[in-house]
Scaffold this motif. Sequence first.
Motif, mmCIF file in Angstrom:
data_model
loop_
_atom_site.group_PDB
_atom_site.id
_atom_site.type_symbol
_atom_site.label_atom_id
_atom_site.label_comp_id
_atom_site.label_asym_id
_atom_site.label_seq_id
_atom_site.Cartn_x
_atom_site.Cartn_y
_atom_site.Cartn_z
ATOM 1 N N LEU A 158 -75.610 -40.483 55.739
ATOM 2 C CA LEU A 158 -76.998 -40.704 55.356
ATOM 3 C C LEU A 158 -77.917 -40.458 56.543
ATOM 4 C CD1 LEU A 158 -78.997 -41.608 53.199
ATOM 5 C CD2 LEU A 158 -78.574 -43.979 53.871
ATOM 6 N N GLY A 159 -77.484 -40.901 57.728
ATOM 7 C CA GLY A 159 -78.265 -40.639 58.934
ATOM 8 C C GLY A 159 -78.384 -39.153 59.213
ATOM 9 N N GLY A 160 -77.293 -38.408 58.974
ATOM 10 C CA GLY A 160 -77.329 -36.962 59.170
ATOM 11 C C GLY A 160 -78.322 -36.278 58.250
ATOM 12 N N VAL A 161 -78.384 -36.726 57.002
ATOM 13 C CA VAL A 161 -79.338 -36.154 56.036
ATOM 14 C C VAL A 161 -80.767 -36.463 56.456
ATOM 15 C CG1 VAL A 161 -80.163 -36.283 53.657
ATOM 16 C CG2 VAL A 161 -77.706 -36.225 54.124
ATOM 17 N N ILE A 162 -81.014 -37.724 56.884
ATOM 18 C CA ILE A 162 -82.361 -38.110 57.312
ATOM 19 C C ILE A 162 -82.801 -37.283 58.519
ATOM 20 C CG2 ILE A 162 -83.708 -39.984 58.352
ATOM 21 C CD1 ILE A 162 -82.154 -41.931 56.592
ATOM 22 N N LEU A 163 -81.894 -37.110 59.480
ATOM 23 C CA LEU A 163 -82.241 -36.332 60.676
ATOM 24 C C LEU A 163 -82.481 -34.862 60.349
ATOM 25 C CD1 LEU A 163 -79.757 -37.826 63.288
ATOM 26 C CD2 LEU A 163 -82.209 -38.186 63.177
ATOM 27 N N ARG A 164 -81.790 -34.376 59.331
ATOM 28 C CA ARG A 164 -81.940 -32.958 58.978
ATOM 29 C C ARG A 164 -83.274 -32.679 58.296
ATOM 30 N NH1 ARG A 164 -77.267 -29.245 56.145
ATOM 31 N NH2 ARG A 164 -78.401 -27.267 56.203
ATOM 32 N N TYR A 165 -83.725 -33.593 57.448
ATOM 33 C CA TYR A 165 -84.924 -33.329 56.652
ATOM 34 C C TYR A 165 -86.145 -34.128 57.096
ATOM 35 C CZ TYR A 165 -81.702 -30.946 53.516
ATOM 36 O OH TYR A 165 -80.768 -30.091 53.001
ATOM 37 N N PHE A 166 -85.940 -35.174 57.890
ATOM 38 C CA PHE A 166 -87.074 -35.985 58.335
ATOM 39 C C PHE A 166 -86.997 -36.121 59.861
ATOM 40 C CE2 PHE A 166 -85.985 -37.219 53.986
ATOM 41 C CZ PHE A 166 -87.200 -37.002 53.350
ATOM 42 N N ASN A 297 -65.827 -34.072 70.267
ATOM 43 C CA ASN A 297 -65.747 -33.580 71.640
ATOM 44 C C ASN A 297 -64.538 -32.699 71.921
ATOM 45 O OD1 ASN A 297 -67.290 -36.251 71.621
ATOM 46 N ND2 ASN A 297 -67.847 -35.380 73.572
ATOM 47 N N VAL A 298 -63.512 -32.791 71.091
ATOM 48 C CA VAL A 298 -62.336 -31.937 71.283
ATOM 49 C C VAL A 298 -62.318 -30.817 70.243
ATOM 50 C CG1 VAL A 298 -59.814 -31.860 71.375
ATOM 51 C CG2 VAL A 298 -61.022 -33.834 72.294
ATOM 52 N N LEU A 299 -62.513 -31.181 68.972
ATOM 53 C CA LEU A 299 -62.508 -30.177 67.914
ATOM 54 C C LEU A 299 -63.883 -29.573 67.676
ATOM 55 C CD1 LEU A 299 -60.123 -31.819 65.266
ATOM 56 C CD2 LEU A 299 -59.572 -30.357 67.214
ATOM 57 N N ASN A 300 -64.913 -30.133 68.337
ATOM 58 C CA ASN A 300 -66.283 -29.594 68.270
ATOM 59 C C ASN A 300 -66.880 -29.639 66.863
ATOM 60 O OD1 ASN A 300 -66.309 -28.831 71.099
ATOM 61 N ND2 ASN A 300 -64.933 -27.177 70.521
ATOM 62 N N TYR A 301 -66.551 -30.679 66.098
ATOM 63 C CA TYR A 301 -67.190 -30.904 64.807
ATOM 64 C C TYR A 301 -68.633 -31.356 65.046
ATOM 65 C CZ TYR A 301 -62.813 -30.840 62.075
ATOM 66 O OH TYR A 301 -61.642 -30.473 61.451
ATOM 67 N N SER A 302 -69.499 -31.069 64.094
ATOM 68 C CA SER A 302 -70.834 -31.644 64.154
ATOM 69 C C SER A 302 -70.745 -33.133 63.836
ATOM 70 C CB SER A 302 -71.758 -30.960 63.138
ATOM 71 O OG SER A 302 -71.337 -31.258 61.812
ATOM 72 N N ALA A 303 -71.794 -33.878 64.181
ATOM 73 C CA ALA A 303 -71.799 -35.321 63.928
ATOM 74 C C ALA A 303 -71.634 -35.612 62.441
ATOM 75 C CB ALA A 303 -73.089 -35.950 64.446
ATOM 76 N N LEU A 304 -72.302 -34.815 61.611
ATOM 77 C CA LEU A 304 -72.223 -35.030 60.162
ATOM 78 C C LEU A 304 -70.827 -34.698 59.638
ATOM 79 C CD1 LEU A 304 -73.638 -35.789 57.554
ATOM 80 C CD2 LEU A 304 -74.476 -33.436 57.366
ATOM 81 N N SER A 305 -70.234 -33.601 60.119
ATOM 82 C CA SER A 305 -68.886 -33.224 59.677
ATOM 83 C C SER A 305 -67.864 -34.275 60.080
ATOM 84 C CB SER A 305 -68.500 -31.861 60.271
ATOM 85 O OG SER A 305 -69.361 -30.844 59.819
ATOM 86 N N ALA A 306 -67.990 -34.790 61.309
ATOM 87 C CA ALA A 306 -67.079 -35.839 61.769
ATOM 88 C C ALA A 306 -67.236 -37.101 60.922
ATOM 89 C CB ALA A 306 -67.342 -36.156 63.237
ATOM 90 N N ALA A 307 -68.483 -37.429 60.585
ATOM 91 C CA ALA A 307 -68.739 -38.627 59.768
ATOM 92 C C ALA A 307 -68.098 -38.491 58.389
ATOM 93 C CB ALA A 307 -70.240 -38.840 59.634
ATOM 94 N N LEU A 308 -68.145 -37.294 57.828
ATOM 95 C CA LEU A 308 -67.563 -37.082 56.491
ATOM 96 C C LEU A 308 -66.037 -37.180 56.532
ATOM 97 C CD1 LEU A 308 -69.841 -34.166 55.222
ATOM 98 C CD2 LEU A 308 -69.875 -36.564 54.497
ATOM 99 N N VAL A 309 -65.428 -36.801 57.666
ATOM 100 C CA VAL A 309 -63.974 -36.929 57.799
ATOM 101 C C VAL A 309 -63.575 -38.402 57.901
ATOM 102 C CG1 VAL A 309 -61.996 -36.456 59.302
ATOM 103 C CG2 VAL A 309 -63.661 -34.658 58.845
ATOM 104 N N ILE A 310 -64.377 -39.191 58.621
ATOM 105 C CA ILE A 310 -64.050 -40.599 58.852
ATOM 106 C C ILE A 310 -64.456 -41.491 57.683
ATOM 107 C CG2 ILE A 310 -64.521 -42.574 60.383
ATOM 108 C CD1 ILE A 310 -64.865 -40.538 62.640
#
Length: 618
Positions: A158-166, A297-310
């Motif tokens: 949700l934070g990723g969506v807010i940062l992307r559009y707002f 930091n190792v696999l270089n996922y974006s913050a949003l992609s990492a959040a969706l995995v976790i």
Amino acid sequence: MTRKRGKMEKIIRKISFIGLSIAMFMGILDSTIVNIALPSIMNHFSANLTDTSWIVTTYVLALAIFTVTSAKLADQYGRKKLMLLGLTLFGGFSAACMFAPSLFWLSVFRFVQGVGGAIITPVVLPMGIEIFGKEKLPLITSAVGAISALAAASGPPLGGVILRYFSWHWIFGLNVPLALSSFLLISVLVKETRDETSSKKIDWLGILSLSLALFGITFGLLKGRDYGWSSLVISGSLLCGAIMIIVFILIEKRISTPMIDLKLFKIFPFTASCLVYFIIAIALICPSLIMNYFLQNVLNYSALSAALVIAPVSLTVAVAMPLGTKLAAKVGAAAVNFSGMLIVGLSLLLLALIKTNTPKIIMIIFLIVHGLGFGFANQSIVSAIKPLPKSKSGLGSGIVNTGRQLGMCLGIAILVTILNVHLDNAKQNVKTDALQTISRKTLSPDVKRTASNQVRRVFRQKEQTNSKSGKKQMQELRRNVKEAATKTERLPRPVENEYLKKMYDGSHKLSQSSEQVAERINELSRIRQTNDVKTTSSMVNAQHHITSAVSEISAGQAKITQAIALVAQTEELKETLRHIEHTKNTKITEAFSKTYIFAAAFVLFCSPIALWSEKKLR
């Protein structure tokens, strides 16, 4: 008429609990949604990460310090009053965070917002018990746990969506309508309740000593890595915290109206359940922080992609808690808590198997296993409150939630420190291996020098692997080394590649032969001139053309030889970089694996505590 009134009361109870659920959702959401906004806040205030991290630190400090105190005051003066106060503070200072003029004021506002969160968190459970009755405790705690898990899972995406559009301001602004809606529902529909057995007299010495103790311990654990564990600030903070815990216990034993009745800890199921909740909070750092660190930091996922995995961890908890409640009703809470801790330990061992090439679906499956175990072990909050008198449920909830906060702080302190130690060792090993590999490879002196300097820069001791700068530095290493590899000075003879080696040797011999032919023709011309041999113009022209052709062949052959050497060096360089990258991934992954194994051993070693989390029937 009576049936209609009964239905209306049920509806009112459900809507009342929705108000409480919104409050709980908001408080948990804010503890996970803000982390993803830290880079944006850093850029907005032109601050560094250490200063910006105070936004998180002050919030956690407030939660740790005031949760037990808030629970006690709510029992004394009314839970509804305290809840409405908490919602006012949380919603009001969320709005203040939106318009904070500086990073300092944002940190101050976050602290007061955390005070509001510390009031909300422990009061939800006792208010829910008052609404539905203590016989519904397992159902209430399962609902609260599921809502908490859903909020934790919703935060990063949700934070990723807010940062992307707002903008980051709306990370805090989202709380305002949530707090307002919860305030209205609770103020209108929920009745006031309190602990009628509790004295109205405030234990000021107890509050002060406990607050100082929790501040010292929490601050020391949170900022130990920033200041250094051996620094005077951190060692003094932890020592003061430990001393104040002893002072608090002495005060509570002697005062007639203690803030915390220490006799509660003589109830074995309560104490054991609190310890279980504390231990799994430490383990929760592995997926929520350590795994997220690995992904970004190792696999270089974006913050949003990492959040969706976790996110499946929290989503699984939302399903596992109600399932655990049903199992506890059949086999007992102790068995469910114990099995939950065993599953958590197993999941951490599974996480230790993750490599840089592990498929994403496998990682998600391992995280789901962790969520299942965490959901089962979360039954410890039920087994903690169950043996307590109904009047003490609020204070019990405050103690359990404070234990969880301290567990998470301790988990961050211990596990991140262990990870950093292993990462530093891994980086030194990778650096040493890379320099040795470059030294023994067949490369030009310029390429070796450039590659060695770049490796030293990438693995410089001062630069910890805490951002994506490592990826940029590896890209820079490749770029600079490849640029150096285009230079043709002092190219080495191919050694490793047998095919290129034969081509190089053959081309080099042809080039030498062409040079020898040119020399022989020039020598023949000199002999003729010396012997005064008569030559025609056609002979001179023919000789000139032959000499020129042979020279061009020689020059072309030299370029071919050079090109072969360049190709061979490029292949050697690619193999060198592949080896360095493979070694780096292997060593860095091992550092994470060792951290997971340590956490697994700790959880499994402590798991027998769960067997005492339920009162045995005689």
